[in-house]
Design an enzyme around this catalytic site. Structure first.
Site, PDB file in Angstrom:
ATOM      1  N   HIS A 197       0.817  -1.231   0.000  1.00 28.38           N
ATOM      2  CA  HIS A 197       0.000   0.000   0.000  1.00 28.38           C
ATOM      3  C   HIS A 197       0.845   1.273   0.000  1.00 28.38           C
ATOM      4  CE1 HIS A 197      -3.636  -2.273   0.458  1.00 28.38           C
ATOM      5  NE2 HIS A 197      -3.327  -2.738   1.655  1.00 28.38           N
ATOM      6  N   ASP A 201      -2.766 -10.694  -2.443  1.00 26.92           N
ATOM      7  CA  ASP A 201      -3.336 -10.173  -1.201  1.00 26.92           C
ATOM      8  C   ASP A 201      -4.793  -9.759  -1.469  1.00 26.92           C
ATOM      9  OD1 ASP A 201      -2.155  -8.777   1.590  1.00 26.92           O
ATOM     10  OD2 ASP A 201      -3.907  -7.743   0.762  1.00 26.92           O
ATOM     11  N   HIS A 226      -6.339  -7.246  -0.508  1.00 25.39           N
ATOM     12  CA  HIS A 226      -6.448  -5.809  -0.750  1.00 25.39           C
ATOM     13  C   HIS A 226      -5.660  -5.435  -2.008  1.00 25.39           C
ATOM     14  CE1 HIS A 226      -6.865  -6.362   3.678  1.00 25.39           C
ATOM     15  NE2 HIS A 226      -7.907  -5.573   3.471  1.00 25.39           N
ATOM     16  N   ASP A 238      -4.671 -12.807   3.320  1.00 31.45           N
ATOM     17  CA  ASP A 238      -5.916 -12.323   3.932  1.00 31.45           C
ATOM     18  C   ASP A 238      -7.154 -12.583   3.080  1.00 31.45           C
ATOM     19  OD1 ASP A 238      -4.758 -10.511   2.203  1.00 31.45           O
ATOM     20  OD2 ASP A 238      -4.743  -8.840   3.638  1.00 31.45           O
TER      21      ASP A 238
HETATM   22 ZN   LIG Z   1      -4.178  -7.218   2.684  1.00 26.90          ZN
END
Ligand SMILES: [Zn+2]
Length: 305
Positions: free
Chosen positions: A123, A160, A162, A243
């Site tokens: 991120h 991931d 996200h 995740d």
């Molecule tokens: Zn994540």
């Protein structure tokens, strides 16, 4: 196969109640401390150099991260991203692990490497910490592969749950790096739509809340893996977040450990098809400790080909 980690990565402590905790890395390392992984070479990660960080981050941002670790307690950089006294050292080691792993596979010292590190990275943008991330470890690795090893085609596969907004942002105008991502949408950080394509080097494949193994494998087999193969990468990098597991508290996909083994096998095959087997994976998310430990084990077992 090599495993890169560093004790400082266990000392970065965002504080009680934070999902991104030292217990995550302890769980991963404990799971990898098993007879089936005894042949893995364990290497202490070096620090990333300033030059390596500046390939993807602004100088003022690097200075800010290196000077923001508090003497005690925590310092908040954004809503989810906190620093403790050991955080700058941990961030340097996490990015340095990925750089050293790239050097190891490029020089033939190993075929595959896994970086068991935190803070995670995908991120973090050129000038902003967010989503638990300080330096963008996988982006630093990709930029190193291009700048120090002269590669013209580096692939980053991000599974991931996200979207890796920071990685996308950093390479959106860099055709030597292909970034492909599956992720849940809508979900934090809110990016990762199909129409975000960079200069044709970004491929986003959103999944819907509740999607599981079937939808995940269909996206990778039908879209992301064909794009990766067509690119013929000289090096395969992996943002390995776990995740998307069904038990993860931060998201709503329904993957199992077998799905992480499956995608890992596919990425290993990709590396063998085009990149002389060279593959470097770096830990991103995963917030249910037992699911994270089992998923990371399945991932590393699949790297032991
Ligand atoms: Zn994540």
């Amino acid at each position: 196969m090599r495993l890169y980690t560093h004790p400082a990565c266990l000392q970065h402590d965002p504080g009680a109640g934070q999902a991104e905790s030292p217990a995550r890395l302890r769980a991963v390392l404990q799971a990898l401390d098993h007879d089936r992984f005894v042949m893995i070479d364990r290497i202490e990660a070096p620090r990333a150099s300033r030059e390596e960080l500046l390939r993807v981050h602004d100088a003022a941002y690097v200075d800010r991260i290196l000077s923001s670790a508090p003497a005690s307690g925590t310092f908040r950089l954004d809503e989810d991203t906190l620093m403790s006294p050991a955080s700058a050292e941990a961030a340097l080691r996490a990015a340095g692990a990925a750089v050293a792993a790239v050097d190891a596979v490029m020089t033939g010292h190993t075929g595959h490497a896994f970086c068991a590190v935190r803070p995670p990275g995908h991120h973090a943008t050129a000038d902003k910490a967010m989503g638990f991330c300080l330096f963008n470890n996988i982006a630093v690795a990709a930029a190193h592969a291009v700048a120090a090893h002269g590669l013209k085609r580096v692939a980053i596969a991000d599974f991931d749950v996200h979207h890796g907004n920071g990685t996308q942002d950093i390479f959106a105008a860099e055709p030597r790096v292909l970034f492909v991502s599956s992720h849940e949408s809508p979900l934090y950080p809110g990016t990762g739509h199909e129409d975000e394509q960079g200069v044709g080097n970004i491929v986003n494949a959103p999944l819907s809340p509740g999607d599981g193994s079937y939808e995940f494998r269909e996206l990778w087999d039908g879209l992301l893996l064909p794009r990766l193969h067509a690119f013929k990468p000289q090096l395969v990098l992996v943002s390995a977040g776990f995740d998307a597991h069904r038990d993860d508290p931060l998201a709503n996909l329904r993957l199992s450990c077998e799905d992480f083994a499956w995608i890992t096998e596919r990425l290993v095959a990709l590396a063998h098809a085009h990149a002389g087997g060279r593959l470097v994976s770096s830990l991103e998310g995963g917030y249910n400790l037992s699911a994270l430990a089992a998923s990371a084990s399945a991932h590393v077992a699949a790297l032991l080909d």
